[in-house]
Scaffold this motif. Structure first.
Motif, short mmCIF file in Angstrom:
data_model
loop_
_atom_site.label_atom_id
_atom_site.label_comp_id
_atom_site.label_asym_id
_atom_site.label_seq_id
_atom_site.Cartn_x
_atom_site.Cartn_y
_atom_site.Cartn_z
N UNK A 180 0.87 -1.18 0.00
CA UNK A 180 0.08 -0.07 -0.14
C UNK A 180 0.77 1.37 0.07
N UNK A 181 2.15 1.15 -0.05
CA UNK A 181 3.03 2.25 0.06
C UNK A 181 3.91 2.46 -1.43
N UNK A 182 3.21 3.31 -2.27
CA UNK A 182 3.83 3.13 -3.73
C UNK A 182 5.20 3.52 -3.83
N UNK A 183 5.70 4.59 -3.28
CA UNK A 183 6.83 5.14 -3.20
C UNK A 183 7.92 4.00 -2.52
N UNK A 286 2.40 6.83 -10.80
CA UNK A 286 3.41 6.75 -11.71
C UNK A 286 3.11 8.05 -12.65
N UNK A 287 2.10 8.48 -12.90
CA UNK A 287 1.96 9.82 -13.47
C UNK A 287 2.78 10.94 -12.94
N UNK A 288 2.87 11.02 -11.65
CA UNK A 288 3.66 12.02 -11.09
C UNK A 288 5.23 11.67 -11.30
N UNK A 289 5.57 10.38 -11.52
CA UNK A 289 7.05 10.05 -11.69
C UNK A 289 7.24 10.38 -13.32
N UNK A 290 6.31 9.99 -14.12
CA UNK A 290 6.55 9.94 -15.77
C UNK A 290 5.17 10.72 -16.26
N UNK A 291 5.24 12.16 -16.13
CA UNK A 291 4.23 13.08 -16.57
C UNK A 291 3.99 13.05 -18.14
N UNK A 292 5.14 12.64 -18.79
CA UNK A 292 4.97 12.88 -20.22
C UNK A 292 4.56 11.42 -21.01
#
Length: 488
Positions: A180-183, A286-292
Motif C-alpha cells: 500500500x506504499x507506492x513510493x 506513476x503519472x507524477x513520476x512519468x508525467x510525459x
C-alpha cells in the motif's frame, strides 16, 4: 442512372443538418452502396486495437496448418503438434468442415450464441486463450495488421500488445509484494532488478518488427506506420498490477516505438472491480513520476447487468482524474456515473478523447442503437474516434465500424471526417499538430496554403511525424471528395 441517384441520395442524407426530419433522409440508405463508398474513405488512424484480436479465426487456422499445429476438438484451441488424442491436425481441418466450422465459432463470435452464458461477453473474452500456438509469431500478426489497415484506408495504427521480458514481472512482484506504499514499493522493485530484462524485451520487439517487414516487404501495408501501447492486465493481484505499471512507464521512456500504456481485460472482472480505485491511484502515482507518458484506458465498458450501481458509478471520471487518461476506450456507462455531466465537462476540459467501439459494445455489452451514448457524446462536443477493438473476434473491420456509425448512430459524413481527423490529432505520435485548433479550421502558418506544399511546410512536416500523417490525410480527403463532390 437509378443507382447514381441512390448513391447521391445516400451521401446527401449524411450532410443534412440535425433536424427532426433527418431520420427520414436516412431511411432509404442502401447499406451495400454505403459500404462501397466508406471503404474508399480515408480513415487516418486505428487507435484501439488489440494485436491478437485483429486476425480472423480463419487466419489463425491457416497459420496453424502452416505450422503443423493441432486443434483441440472439444474447445477449438490451437496447440502445438504432434497431434494426440482429442486433437486434429489443423491441415486436416480443410477437409473436415465440421471441425473447421466449430473452430471458427470457437475463435470468434460468429455463431452468435445466446445461451445461459452472457450474450457474446464470455465467448468474446474466452477466444484470446484459444489462439494458443498460432499467435506466438507476433511478427506475423503485425504483418496481418498493417495489411488490414491498408485495406481499411488507415495509415497509422497504435496496436495494443504485451511487451515484457521472458519472466514477465512475476519474480519481482512476488519478491516485493504490495504493502500500500507506492513510493517504497517502487524503490524496492527497482532495487530488486525489475528492469533488467528490458533490453531483452526491446530486442524481441526488434525481431518482431524484422519478421513483419520480411513478410510484408514493399507490398500492401508497407507504408502503414506502427506504434505500440503496452498492455497491463487488470485482473491480477495488486503487486503484479503495480509491477506491470512500473515496467510499462519505464518502457515508454526507454523505447520511442512504445508510445503509451493501457489496462486490459474485462472491466467487470471481480478483481478489476474490487481494485479499480486502487489501480487509478497507482496510475496517479506513476503519472507524477512519468508525467510525459501517455495513458489510454478502458473505462465504462460496463452495464447494470455487469456491475452494481456503486460499481458502475465512477469509472470514467476516475480514469480521467486519477488515471490521467488522454483517451477513454468505450465509455458506455456514462449515464450511470454519479455526475455524468461533470464527467463530460472533465473530458472536454482535459481534452480527453473517446474511442468508440460500436461493434464490440454490441457483442460484449448488448448495447447498440439509441441505447448507446455516442450521440450524447457528439452533442456535447467530446472528441470522438472510431475504432475496431478486436475485429477478428467480432468479425468486423474499421470500415464496418464506419458503416455502423451511419446506420446505427446516424453519424453524418462531416462527423465521420472529424472522427478520422481526431484519430491522428489524439494519437500518441510525437510532434506538433498540423492544426491550430481542434475543430480543424486552420492549419499552422507554415502550411496554411493548402495541399500545395511550401518549403516552410516541408520543413515543419519533416520534424513532426504527426503533422506529416495529418497532411497526407488531407490530401487523401481531397482525392476522395473530388471523386464524390456531393459529400461536402
Amino acid at each position: 442512372m437509378k443507382k447514381l441517384f441512390l448513391i447521391l441520395l445516400i451521401m446527401l442524407s449524411a450532410c443534412v443538418p440535425k433536424t427532426p426530419e433527418r431520420a427520414i433522409f436516412l431511411k432509404p440508405v442502401d447499406p451495400v452502396a454505403l459500404r462501397m463508398i466508406l471503404a474508399e474513405m480515408p480513415k487516418g488512424a486505428e487507435l484501439h486495437s488489440h494485436l491478437s484480436g485483429i486476425p480472423y479465426a480463419e487466419d489463425y487456422l491457416r497459420w496453424a496448418a502452416d505450422d503443423g499445429a493441432c486443434i483441440v476438438e472439444s474447445s477449438g484451441r490451437i496447440v502445438s503438434g504432434p497431434c494426440k488424442n482429442g486433437t486434429v491436425a489443423a491441415k486436416d481441418a480443410y477437409k473436415r468442415s465440421d471441425v473447421w466450422g466449430r473452430a471458427v465459432n470457437s475463435l470468434s463470435v460468429r455463431e452468435g450464441v445466446r445461451d445461459n452464458r452472457m450474450w457474446g461477453h464470455d465467448r468474446f473474452f474466452a477466444t484470446f486463450s484459444r489462439f494458443g500456438a498460432a499467435k506466438r509469431d507476433k511478427g506475423r500478426l503485425l504483418a496481418h495488421a498493417v495489411q488490414q489497415a491498408e485495406r481499411d484506408g488507415v495509415q497509422y495504427i497504435e496496436v495494443m500488445m504485451s511487451i515484457y521480458g521472458p519472466q514477465w514481472i512475476s519474480p519481482w512482484a512476488a519478491e516485493v509484494e504490495w504493502d500500500g506504499k507506492p513510493e517504497e514499493c517502487f524503490a524496492r522493485l527497482k532495487q530488486a532488478g525489475l528492469f533488467k530484462d528490458m533490453d531483452s524485451a526491446r530486442k524481441e520487439l526488434d525481431r518482431t518488427e524484422s519478421r513483419q517487414h520480411e513478410l510484408v516487404g514493399s507490398g500492401p501495408g508497407s507504408d502503414v506506420k506502427v506504434r505500440y501501447i503496452n498492455q497491463i492486465f487488470r485482473g491480477a493481484e495488486p503487486a503484479e498490477v503495480f509491477a506491470q505499471m512500473a515496467w510499462s512507464f519505464e518502457l515508454v521512456r526507454r523505447d520511442s516505438r512504445v508510445v503509451g500504456l493501457n489496462m486490459v481485460g474485462p472491466e467487470d472482472n471481480p478483481v478489476a472491480m474490487r481494485d479499480y480505485v486502487l489501480h487509478m491511484n497507482m496510475l496517479d502515482f506513476f503519472h507524477s513520476k512519468y508525467p510525459d507518458v501517455p495513458i489510454a484506458l478502458h473505462a465504462g465498458e460496463l452495464t447494470p447487468t455487469l456491475a452494481t450501481p456503486k460499481g458502475i458509478s465512477n469509472h470514467i471520471k476516475l480514469a480521467v482524474i486519477k488515471g490521467h487518461a488522454r483517451r477513454i476506450g468505450h465509455g458506455v456507462a456514462l449515464a450511470y456515473e454519479d455526475t455524468p455531466l461533470k464527467t463530460i465537462e472533465l473530458m472536454k476540459k482535459k481534452g480527453t478523447a473517446l474511442e468508440v467501439l460500436l461493434g464490440s459494445n454490441d457483442v460484449i455489452l448488448n448495447v447498440s442503437g439509441i441505447d448507446h451514448p455516442l450521440t450524447f457524446y457528439l452533442k456535447e462536443d467530446v472528441p470522438v474516434v472510431l475504432a475496431s477493438d478486436d475485429m477478428g473476434i467480432a468479425r468486423s473491420t474499421l470500415t464496418d465500424e464506419y458503416v455502423r456509425a451511419v446506420l446505427d448512430q446516424n453519424m453524418t459524413y462531416k462527423q465521420l471526417k472529424e472522427a478520422a481527423r481526431n484519430s491522428l490529432e489524439y494519437s500518441f505520435l510525437n510532434g506538433g499538430s498540423l492544426w491550430v485548433d481542434k475543430v480543424y479550421s486552420r492549419m499552422v502558418d507554415a502550411c496554411s496554403g493548402g495541399v500545395e506544399t511550401k518549403n516552410e511546410c516541408k520543413k515543419f512536416l519533416s520534424g513532426s511525424p504527426k503533422a506529416a500523417l495529418q497532411w497526407n490525410l488531407e490530401k487523401d480527403f481531397k482525392t476522395f471528395e473530388d471523386k464524390y463532390p456531393y459529400l461536402n
